[in-house]
Write an enzyme that holds these catalytic residues in place. Structure first.
Site, PDB file in Angstrom:
ATOM      1  N   SER A 220      -9.773  -1.253   7.022  1.00  0.00           N
ATOM      2  CA  SER A 220      -9.276  -1.032   5.659  1.00  0.00           C
ATOM      3  C   SER A 220      -8.624  -2.214   4.968  1.00  0.00           C
ATOM      4  O   SER A 220      -8.326  -2.140   3.781  1.00  0.00           O
ATOM      5  CB  SER A 220      -8.304   0.140   5.643  1.00  0.00           C
ATOM      6  OG  SER A 220      -9.042   1.323   5.671  1.00  0.00           O
TER       7      SER A 220
ATOM      8  N   SER B 159      -9.687   1.459   3.041  1.00  0.00           N
ATOM      9  CA  SER B 159      -8.834   2.289   2.204  1.00  0.00           C
ATOM     10  C   SER B 159      -7.804   1.492   1.412  1.00  0.00           C
ATOM     11  O   SER B 159      -7.217   2.023   0.476  1.00  0.00           O
ATOM     12  CB  SER B 159      -8.122   3.320   3.077  1.00  0.00           C
ATOM     13  OG  SER B 159      -7.275   2.672   4.019  1.00  0.00           O
TER      14      SER B 159
ATOM     15  N   LYS C  93       0.852  -1.192   0.000  1.00  0.00           N
ATOM     16  CA  LYS C  93       0.000   0.000   0.000  1.00  0.00           C
ATOM     17  C   LYS C  93       0.889   1.244   0.000  1.00  0.00           C
ATOM     18  O   LYS C  93       1.998   1.227   0.550  1.00  0.00           O
ATOM     19  CB  LYS C  93      -0.881  -0.060   1.260  1.00  0.00           C
ATOM     20  CG  LYS C  93      -1.973   0.984   1.344  1.00  0.00           C
ATOM     21  CD  LYS C  93      -2.849   0.702   2.571  1.00  0.00           C
ATOM     22  CE  LYS C  93      -3.914   1.745   2.797  1.00  0.00           C
ATOM     23  NZ  LYS C  93      -4.791   1.417   3.941  1.00  0.00           N
TER      24      LYS C  93
END
Ligand code: GLN
Length: 473
Positions: free
Chosen positions: A176, A152, A77
């Protein structure tokens, strides 16, 4: 012939170690796929050096190097730091930020021979549940381009679900990792707080953040979890003691708690039917199912949004236009550097969180909001603690149902409500996993979630294997 898309990581590694598969071929294979699926916008950048590093790794392997991830490409990420590579948190604020060091998790992956292939799209600064707030544009759901991938860590989830890499790392502050896993039909693990070092992770809510794993099966999830967990000198909140429960221990006849309040909350929700079907199936497998009570779980969402925004406000104060961030060009004084750089560098949602966080921490409202939320957090911890004295696991849905349409939840409160089932694990620091279980009325998958006691991830893997089998049949 090896079927790359369906092999476990362990099998891919054995093929690489035996010389029948080259890391560089694997990297080329995934780079091709990333380019082919560009419109999904799951990957912000393929790192330039990935191919060369794979070539080097192939040489090292030929000379005897052994590693649990020898030659395996992994996507991280965009809020996880990798030395000499960009990490922007999908924000204009950090668009050109190049990390001077590695996050502990990256060091651990590299030590086992992994190749960091690229960085995944995300909601700006990990604030969101749909990957629609990224400075680089939204990511599309891997199974239906008109729907959100969740967030996210939406880019990481879509990258795994579309087979753009064998496995990806995300971060989970309030769901997330688990929520996008649910929306894309893969597994998402949030370890116990303290299990994995947060050193080198751009902080959002420091007391809630954990690095998590997004993978296609339980074995891969477990493998990566074992590699990235452990104490690190650089993170004082990472645990020092070895964990009592061996990850390989077998747990027979799991006892699973079903919160009575959750039964009330899911009435009429798309996940309701799946929830009860799973309970029946688990009973048939000799799992003992008992009711538990978590009276304050209805208040967990406001508790989370107060604590998370309060911590975010303070963590994001460092992005001021002076040091490593975006700086507004037309600022004429120091005051203006702060004001204009932050106004132009942060997106809408991030600014909303900063305002909210400052509000709940301000002297007039601290007692009414922040202090109250912290005391509710204690209550919730105690409620989970006593429930977990009697059961091995607590069952919750991960999401209300399938992924919703892009652009459907424009009101931020609607989007916050999506996190209703995931934030408990962060507020209580407990480990949790989402396992794909059923498809909804639009033929889209969604997951079921289990929460275990502190550092009992072994139980999560056990139940994950069970649900994985049930979902296949
Ligand atoms: N959706 C939640 C939020 O926006 C959780 C985000 C996360 O886990 N990073 O705060």
């Amino acid at each position: 012939m090896l079927d790359i898309l369906n092999e476990s990581i362990e099998n891919l590694v054995s093929s690489i170690q035996s010389g029948s598969l080259k890391s560089v071929d694997l990297v080329d294979f995934y780079i091709d796929r990333i380019n082919k699926f560009k419109e999904y916008n799951a990957v912000i950048e393929i790192f330039d050096d990935a191919r060369d590093l794979a070539l080097e790794m192939d040489k090292k392997i030929a000379n005897g190097f052994k590693g649990k991830l020898a030659g395996i490409p992994i996507i991280i990420k965009d809020n996880i730091l990798y030395e000499n590579h960009k990490a922007s948190c999908a924000s204009k604020m950090l668009e050109n930020f190049v990390s001077p060091f590695n996050a502990t998790v990256v060091d651990k992956l590299l030590k086992e021979g992994a190749i960091i292939l690229g960085r995944a799209n995300m909601d700006e600064f990990a604030m969101g549940s749909s990957t629609e707030t990224s400075f680089y544009g939204k990511t599309l759901n891997a199974l239906d381009k008109s729907r959100v991938p969740g967030g996210s860590s939406g880019g990481s989830a879509v990258a795994v679900a579309l087979n753009l890499c064998p496995v990806a790392l995300g971060t989970d502050t309030g769901g997330s990792v688990r929520q996008p896993a649910s929306f894309n039909g893969i597994i998402g693990l949030k370890p116990s707080y303290g299990r994995v070092s947060r050193y080198g992770i751009v902080a959002y809510g420091s007391s809630l953040d954990q690095v998590g794993v997004l993978a296609k099966n339980t074995d891969d999830t477990k493998l990566i979890f074992n590699i990235i967990s452990g104490h690190s000198e650089n993170d004082m909140t990472s645990i020092k003691n070895e964990v009592k429960d061996s990850l390989d221990s077998v747990i027979e006849n799991l006892k699973i708690g079903v919160p009575v309040e959750i039964k009330e909350m899911i009435k009429g929700m798309p996940c309701e039917n799946a929830f009860y079907t799973l309970i029946d199936q688990l009973k048939n497998l000799n799992c003992e199912i008992v009711d538990v009570s978590l009276p304050n779980i209805k208040l967990v969402l406001p508790t989370y949004y107060i604590i998370a925004t309060a911590e975010a406000t303070s963590n994001l104060a460092r992005f001021d236009g002076v040091k490593y961030t975006y700086r507004s060009k037309d600022s004429k004084s120091l005051e203006e550097v702060y004001l204009k750089s932050r106004s132009e560098g942060f997106g809408e949602e991030v600014k909303r969180r900063i305002m909210l966080g400052n509000y709940v921490l301000s002297s007039g409202y601290y007692d009414a909001y922040y202090k109250k939320a912290k005391s509710l957090q204690n209550e919730l911890k105690n409620e989970f603690k006593s429930a977990l004295k009697n059961v091995d696991l607590i069952l919750l849905p991960t999401t209300k149902g399938e992924a919703y349409k892009l652009g459907e939840k424009t009101n931020p409160i609607d989007s916050y409500r999506e996190d209703i089932f995931t934030v408990s694990a962060n507020i209580t620091s407990l480990p949790a996993i989402s396992v794909p279980y059923m498809k909804g009325e639009h033929n889209m998958p969604f997951g079921m979630q289990f929460i275990a006691n502190y550092f009992e991830e072994n139980k999560l893997f056990k139940i994950s294997e069970i649900v994985e089998k049930l979902a296949k049949n």
